[in-house]
Design an enzyme around this catalytic site. Structure first.
Site, PDB file in Angstrom:
ATOM      1  N   PHE A   1       0.858  -1.184   0.000  1.00 23.83           N
ATOM      2  CA  PHE A   1       0.000   0.000   0.000  1.00 23.83           C
ATOM      3  C   PHE A   1       0.893   1.232   0.000  1.00 23.83           C
ATOM      4  CE2 PHE A   1      -2.382   3.539   1.641  1.00 23.83           C
ATOM      5  CZ  PHE A   1      -3.609   3.408   1.020  1.00 23.83           C
TER       6      PHE A   1
ATOM      7  N   ASP B   1       9.366   3.242   1.378  1.00 26.57           N
ATOM      8  CA  ASP B   1       8.157   3.894   1.884  1.00 26.57           C
ATOM      9  C   ASP B   1       8.037   3.597   3.382  1.00 26.57           C
ATOM     10  OD1 ASP B   1       5.614   4.642   2.644  1.00 26.57           O
ATOM     11  OD2 ASP B   1       4.657   3.977   0.791  1.00 26.57           O
TER      12      ASP B   1
ATOM     13  N   LYS C   1       2.250  10.135   8.364  1.00 28.08           N
ATOM     14  CA  LYS C   1       1.592   9.536   9.537  1.00 28.08           C
ATOM     15  C   LYS C   1       2.184  10.007  10.869  1.00 28.08           C
ATOM     16  CE  LYS C   1      -0.499   5.495   7.339  1.00 28.08           C
ATOM     17  NZ  LYS C   1      -1.925   5.562   7.631  1.00 28.08           N
TER      18      LYS C   1
ATOM     19  N   THR D   1       2.794  25.157  -4.798  1.00 29.35           N
ATOM     20  CA  THR D   1       2.546  26.423  -4.107  1.00 29.35           C
ATOM     21  C   THR D   1       3.014  26.393  -2.652  1.00 29.35           C
ATOM     22  OG1 THR D   1       0.674  26.961  -5.523  1.00 29.35           O
ATOM     23  CG2 THR D   1       0.774  28.084  -3.405  1.00 29.35           C
TER      24      THR D   1
END
Lengths: 380, 380
Positions: free
Chosen positions: A183, A289, A320, A345
């Site tokens: 995931f 990750d 997280k 931005t």
């Protein structure tokens, strides 16, 4: 870390979910999709490891907001940071930080966030979510890959014209390889690498990127040493086969140190060492990750520190428990050849980084890495 | 809105950028890519329309952080919100808001953010950036499109299995149409619809999505009425041709009311009325990207209110001046058929919505929509 009034046990007073949750959920559903709401929480009453809902029920919270609460509810150190003068300005005068950083930005990063940088990672690119961090990491990997091919040659007119039409060579066919059951998020780039459940992916167009099998180890490990080693070699061979046969070049490989949302799946340091060797051999960016595993969850600050790699990981993503997001990186070539290629931005959120820095303070001053290490049950 | 100590004029004391900016920029460059840094700002000293850098230079700020500062630096109303008890809890106890919203979440949305909802839009999906809002809107459009085809039939095993492999039919070939010179962001979905400059797109894989020409009107408008009408018809015909001939179905069209990053390009209400009619005829979701134009920039709260559409826009995206991001929507079918299909860990940021609500307060109580209207120079 002291939570003086933390409850000592859960306390359930109503059916779960209770009447107040039901009522608020129904009202919420008129303005947002509230079907996923489990309980409505009174965060002012939640303390440390205990969470209290609007019906007065108190739970020991092991779910921790999808693994996102690092040091407890209403942690005094975080409350102090949230009341500091620095955090007031951040949301009121939100800068386009790439153009006009505040005079505090350098300290927030250099003396703050960079304390969490994994070994060998000297730079950071701030973001706002794990999905965004992964998408940004993929873009860095693609730009680096094309740079290896292009060298110092300038961008051609044809490349620029085709990029505007979403066509190769300007917008090339390049892939990120991920692992089955992984995931990595839900935006279009990260979702193309997520491989855990159809609910995330159905009906959403995806890049034609490949997946390899993640090792399925047998336990207890000491009783299956040869079998597990063979399984890991099989998965690594699959990675190599995909790299040599996929319809387009693999520019990046993304992997979780421990597969989390898609199952509690582990692999050995040897597996990751060899995976890194494969990426180095092919000029592929290795993206680790650590959105779930980072920030002191595994007995090291970063789970990949358990692997004892011979050289730093190219990119390490976080979110997280960090309360902010982004990616650390070790290879100078992951900074694009021109300014403004990796840009947006807001580029992160100073207010969230102030909270992140308080989390890092708590982890370091309370030696949470060392304490978590004593209850580590990984495969390492 | 009162800024008692706002400067009355700019004041330049050093070369620009000055020595302090140079020094900090150099230090920043060791940890982030600082090539894009124009000035380092002392936000504590910036007031109203004036921004002050670390060298003591004060500028009249018409750039406004890439069009992101809605009501001035250190606006007293925003400062008050940033010091409120509600905003302290938001970053300290950050919820997975889809699962465990706080007891304040309903009021923040229903009595707060929803005051800004465009006509006919009854629901909102919060996000953290304009790019994320656009990606989420595309996902809603794709799920709605497939739902029109699938009806109430359940997901097939084959759809689910192919989705996990990034293959059709589970992960179908569907497109979002955008307009030449548009800017919709930089994540993989939104970047595939951005068509303004190669610097954004080069070397990044893109979905094979189409672009149509955005009208290039001639000025003064009153001297080119027929010519401009013809130009708009030509562009609409191009949209129709793409819909009928593209290699895959067009599930959504995204358009800016005024093209901003890619040029100051306008079109007439008639153009947008007909564009909406085309989308309705083909079951295509119309996504109006008001990231730049929303929040009282054009004499209406939303620029698309100038179009006098016969029915509400399907999706309206916001960010920048809102200080938070997300999309409002009008069609119930844009809420997916199942829970958890449009979902992520944080789903926005309550702290940012508290600031957004203070911005809305300022806009309403100071009648900024009406005041901006008097200096509106659009084509309408």
């Amino acid at each position: 870390m002291s939570f003086v009034s933390e409850p000592t046990a859960p306390s359930i007073r109503t059916a779960v979910p209770g009447a107040a949750t039901h009522r608020i959920k129904e009202d919420l559903d008129a303005v947002i999709d509230a079907r996923t709401v489990q309980m409505v929480i009174d965060y002012d009453k939640s303390i440390g490891n205990y969470i209290t809902d609007v019906d007065g029920n108190t739970y020991l919270d092991v779910y921790a907001q999808i693994a996102s609460i690092p040091v407890g509810y209403n942690n005094p150190a975080l409350l102090k940071a949230a009341k500091s003068p620095e955090i007031v300005s951040a949301p009121v005068n939100r800068p386009a930080v790439g153009n006009f950083p505040s005079h505090q930005w350098l300290a927030l990063l250099r003396e703050g966030l960079m304390r969490a940088a994994p070994p060998g990672c000297t730079q950071v690119f701030p973001a706002q979510s794990g999905s965004e961090a992964n998408d940004l990491a993929f873009k860095a990997a693609f730009m680096r890959y094309r740079r290896q091919q292009r060298g110092d040659n300038p961008w051609t007119e044809y490349e620029q014209a085709t990029a505007m039409k979403n066509q190769a060579p300007g917008s090339p066919d390049l892939a990120i390889l991920s692992f089955r059951n992984s995931f990595h998020g839900r935006s279009f780039g990260s979702l193309s690498t997520t491989r855990s459940k159809p609910i995330h992916k159905l009906d959403i167009p995806a890049f034609k990127w490949p997946q390899a099998t993640f090792p399925q180890l047998k336990y207890p490990l000491e009783a299956h040493i040869q079998e597990n080693a063979k399984e890991e070699v099989r998965c690594l061979e699959e990675v190599k086969t995909i790299i040599s046969s996929w319809h387009c070049p693999v520019a990046g490989i993304i992997v979780e140190p421990i597969q989390s949302e898609g199952g509690d799946n582990h692999a050995s340091p040897a597996f990751f060492q060899q995976l890194q060797a494969i990426t180095k051999e092919h000029g592929i960016t290795l993206i680790v990750d650590e959105v779930q595993t980072g920030f002191a969850a595994t007995g090291k600050f970063w789970a990949h520190e358990h692997w004892a790699l011979p050289s730093p990981v190219d990119i390490v993503n976080f979110s997280k428990k960090a309360q902010t997001a982004g990616y650390f990186f070790s290879d100078e070539n992951l900074r694009p050849d021109k300014a403004y290629r990796q840009f947006n931005t807001w580029m992160g959120d100073a207010a969230r980084i102030i909270i992140c820095n308080a989390v890092i303070d708590e982890i370091l001053s309370n030696k949470l890495v060392e304490k978590n290490g004593s209850c580590w049950h990984g495969t390492i």
